[in-house]
Design a protein around this motif. Structure first.
Motif, PDB file in Angstrom:
ATOM      1  N   TRP A  72       0.835  -1.189   0.000  1.00  0.00           N
ATOM      2  CA  TRP A  72       0.000   0.000   0.000  1.00  0.00           C
ATOM      3  C   TRP A  72       0.876   1.247   0.000  1.00  0.00           C
ATOM      4  O   TRP A  72       2.005   1.237   0.481  1.00  0.00           O
ATOM      5  CB  TRP A  72      -0.913   0.015   1.235  1.00  0.00           C
ATOM      6  CG  TRP A  72      -1.688  -1.232   1.425  1.00  0.00           C
ATOM      7  CD1 TRP A  72      -1.519  -2.178   2.402  1.00  0.00           C
ATOM      8  CD2 TRP A  72      -2.769  -1.705   0.620  1.00  0.00           C
ATOM      9  NE1 TRP A  72      -2.411  -3.194   2.248  1.00  0.00           N
ATOM     10  CE2 TRP A  72      -3.199  -2.944   1.160  1.00  0.00           C
ATOM     11  CE3 TRP A  72      -3.411  -1.214  -0.517  1.00  0.00           C
ATOM     12  CZ2 TRP A  72      -4.246  -3.672   0.616  1.00  0.00           C
ATOM     13  CZ3 TRP A  72      -4.452  -1.946  -1.068  1.00  0.00           C
ATOM     14  CH2 TRP A  72      -4.862  -3.165  -0.493  1.00  0.00           C
ATOM     15  N   GLN A  78      -1.814   8.229   1.318  1.00  0.00           N
ATOM     16  CA  GLN A  78      -3.222   7.838   1.440  1.00  0.00           C
ATOM     17  C   GLN A  78      -4.059   9.011   1.940  1.00  0.00           C
ATOM     18  O   GLN A  78      -5.168   9.259   1.456  1.00  0.00           O
ATOM     19  CB  GLN A  78      -3.368   6.643   2.402  1.00  0.00           C
ATOM     20  CG  GLN A  78      -2.583   5.404   2.024  1.00  0.00           C
ATOM     21  CD  GLN A  78      -3.182   4.631   0.851  1.00  0.00           C
ATOM     22  OE1 GLN A  78      -4.172   5.054   0.232  1.00  0.00           O
ATOM     23  NE2 GLN A  78      -2.575   3.498   0.525  1.00  0.00           N
ATOM     24  N   GLU A  79      -3.533   9.736   2.904  1.00  0.00           N
ATOM     25  CA  GLU A  79      -4.264  10.898   3.429  1.00  0.00           C
ATOM     26  C   GLU A  79      -4.424  11.966   2.358  1.00  0.00           C
ATOM     27  O   GLU A  79      -5.489  12.575   2.217  1.00  0.00           O
ATOM     28  CB  GLU A  79      -3.518  11.440   4.647  1.00  0.00           C
ATOM     29  CG  GLU A  79      -4.262  12.529   5.427  1.00  0.00           C
ATOM     30  CD  GLU A  79      -4.038  13.923   4.852  1.00  0.00           C
ATOM     31  OE1 GLU A  79      -4.898  14.796   5.043  1.00  0.00           O
ATOM     32  OE2 GLU A  79      -2.994  14.124   4.189  1.00  0.00           O
ATOM     33  N   PRO A 107      -3.350   2.457  -3.930  1.00  0.00           N
ATOM     34  CA  PRO A 107      -4.278   3.153  -3.032  1.00  0.00           C
ATOM     35  C   PRO A 107      -4.987   2.140  -2.146  1.00  0.00           C
ATOM     36  O   PRO A 107      -5.216   0.997  -2.553  1.00  0.00           O
ATOM     37  CB  PRO A 107      -5.261   3.834  -3.990  1.00  0.00           C
ATOM     38  CG  PRO A 107      -5.221   3.002  -5.228  1.00  0.00           C
ATOM     39  CD  PRO A 107      -3.818   2.486  -5.334  1.00  0.00           C
ATOM     40  N   ALA A 108      -5.319   2.539  -0.944  1.00  0.00           N
ATOM     41  CA  ALA A 108      -6.020   1.656  -0.026  1.00  0.00           C
ATOM     42  C   ALA A 108      -7.436   1.376  -0.527  1.00  0.00           C
ATOM     43  O   ALA A 108      -8.032   2.195  -1.237  1.00  0.00           O
ATOM     44  CB  ALA A 108      -6.073   2.287   1.367  1.00  0.00           C
ATOM     45  N   HIS A 111     -10.451   3.816  -0.892  1.00  0.00           N
ATOM     46  CA  HIS A 111     -10.486   4.838  -1.943  1.00  0.00           C
ATOM     47  C   HIS A 111     -10.967   4.276  -3.287  1.00  0.00           C
ATOM     48  O   HIS A 111     -11.190   5.065  -4.212  1.00  0.00           O
ATOM     49  CB  HIS A 111      -9.092   5.445  -2.137  1.00  0.00           C
ATOM     50  CG  HIS A 111      -8.533   6.118  -0.927  1.00  0.00           C
ATOM     51  ND1 HIS A 111      -9.234   7.063  -0.201  1.00  0.00           N
ATOM     52  CD2 HIS A 111      -7.338   5.973  -0.291  1.00  0.00           C
ATOM     53  CE1 HIS A 111      -8.494   7.477   0.816  1.00  0.00           C
ATOM     54  NE2 HIS A 111      -7.349   6.827   0.786  1.00  0.00           N
ATOM     55  N   ALA A 278       3.657   1.870   6.182  1.00  0.00           N
ATOM     56  CA  ALA A 278       2.239   1.974   5.828  1.00  0.00           C
ATOM     57  C   ALA A 278       1.423   1.027   6.665  1.00  0.00           C
ATOM     58  O   ALA A 278       1.801  -0.121   6.877  1.00  0.00           O
ATOM     59  CB  ALA A 278       2.057   1.656   4.347  1.00  0.00           C
ATOM     60  N   PRO A 281      -4.398  -1.633   5.444  1.00  0.00           N
ATOM     61  CA  PRO A 281      -5.780  -1.190   5.295  1.00  0.00           C
ATOM     62  C   PRO A 281      -6.747  -2.345   5.499  1.00  0.00           C
ATOM     63  O   PRO A 281      -6.352  -3.510   5.600  1.00  0.00           O
ATOM     64  CB  PRO A 281      -5.847  -0.659   3.851  1.00  0.00           C
ATOM     65  CG  PRO A 281      -4.419  -0.508   3.436  1.00  0.00           C
ATOM     66  CD  PRO A 281      -3.653  -1.521   4.194  1.00  0.00           C
TER      67      PRO A 281
END
Length: 289
Positions: A72, A78-79, A107-108, A111, A278, A281
């Motif tokens: 990830w 990610q934020e 991307p997690a 999203h 990371a 998720p």
């Protein structure tokens, strides 16, 4: 419990309660009820019990999501992606996706829905880098929703990303004034003369309510060496924006939006270079309603 046989209920219903009396069980259950009402209520209850007792149909299990060992993207990235999706500017999202694809990170899953929904309606979101960034697991997820079937077909095919350099000549200021959207066809980073032309169009007031959206697109395409143009644009505007100056207020907001987009564009690479580990998720969704 009333237990009148179903075939007797059907026969009575076909002949009519005037020609055939109700089964004794129905009469005893509610002697004050009119015969047709008692018959219909019993039929409804018996049919419901029959359907409830019938075994459920079976179908093949859905295909499992493919494995994807790609890690990830880091937490800062990610934020940042979450913020970019809240007020989407396709050029900024394209930059984020391209950075993720270049680094082999994803991307997690939280999203994926927003990315797919946006890509299904915005042709300026780059499908090539979206497919690369999502990976086989994310592309599988998109294919689970029939509303995204056309997008899933595109993502499943090898699609190159958008070219890093303009395919044709860069429009001059006259052309950009006549048709401001011409500038947006040129991928980032822009040459300085195009940035100057686009900002002059923005400050000229001809865009009206489109100014903020245009400003965001301009800010996302500026080169890091041309960010001083935003300061010059802000300084060129009169201070203050009262009720009698709605046009000036729109221009001030548009320049501020352009500056925010430029800052987000500059933060993309920095977000991916975050050294923090990371987090893991949530597990990828197995089905999209």
């Amino acid at each position: 419990m009333v237990s009148a046989p179903w075939d007797e209920v059907v026969t009575t219903a076909l002949l009519g309660t005037d020609r055939r009396p109700l089964p004794a069980d129905l009469t005893a259950a509610d002697p004050d009820a009119p015969a047709p009402t008692a018959l219909l209520e019993h039929a409804v209850r018996q049919r419901a019990r029959h359907r409830a007792a019938r075994p459920l149909g079976r179908c093949d299990a859905p295909a499992a999501a493919p494995d994807d060992p790609a890690p990830w993207a880091p937490p800062a990235a990610q934020e940042l992606l979450g913020r970019l999706l809240a007020r989407p500017v396709p050029e900024l999202l394209n930059a984020w996706l391209a950075a993720a694809a270049a680094r082999g990170v994803r991307p997690a899953p939280e999203h994926w829905t927003d990315l797919a929904a946006l890509a299904a309606t915005r042709p300026d979101l780059d499908r090539g880098v979206l497919a690369q960034a999502l990976g086989p697991q994310g592309v599988w997820f998109v294919a689970q929703n029939l509303a995204w079937s056309r997008l899933a077909d595109v993502l499943a095919r090898p699609v190159p990303g958008r070219p890093a350099a303009p395919a044709g000549p860069v429009p001059d200021e006259t052309a950009v004034r006549a048709r401001p959207e011409l500038a947006l066809d040129v991928p980032a980073p822009w040459p300085r003369e195009l940035a100057v032309a686009a900002l002059r169009v923005l400050l000229g007031g001809q865009l009206g309510w489109r100014a903020s959206r245009y400003g965001a697109a301009v800010g996302a395409r500026l080169s890091a060496d041309d960010l001083d143009l935003l300061d010059q644009a802000a300084a060129a505007l009169p201070e203050g924006a009262g009720r009698g100056q709605p046009g000036l207020r729109l221009l001030q907001e548009a320049v501020a939006v352009a500056a925010a987009a430029a800052a987000d564009r500059a933060s993309v690479d920095q977000a991916f270079d975050d050294d923090d580990d990371a987090p893991t998720p949530a597990a990828p969704p197995q089905e999209q309603a």
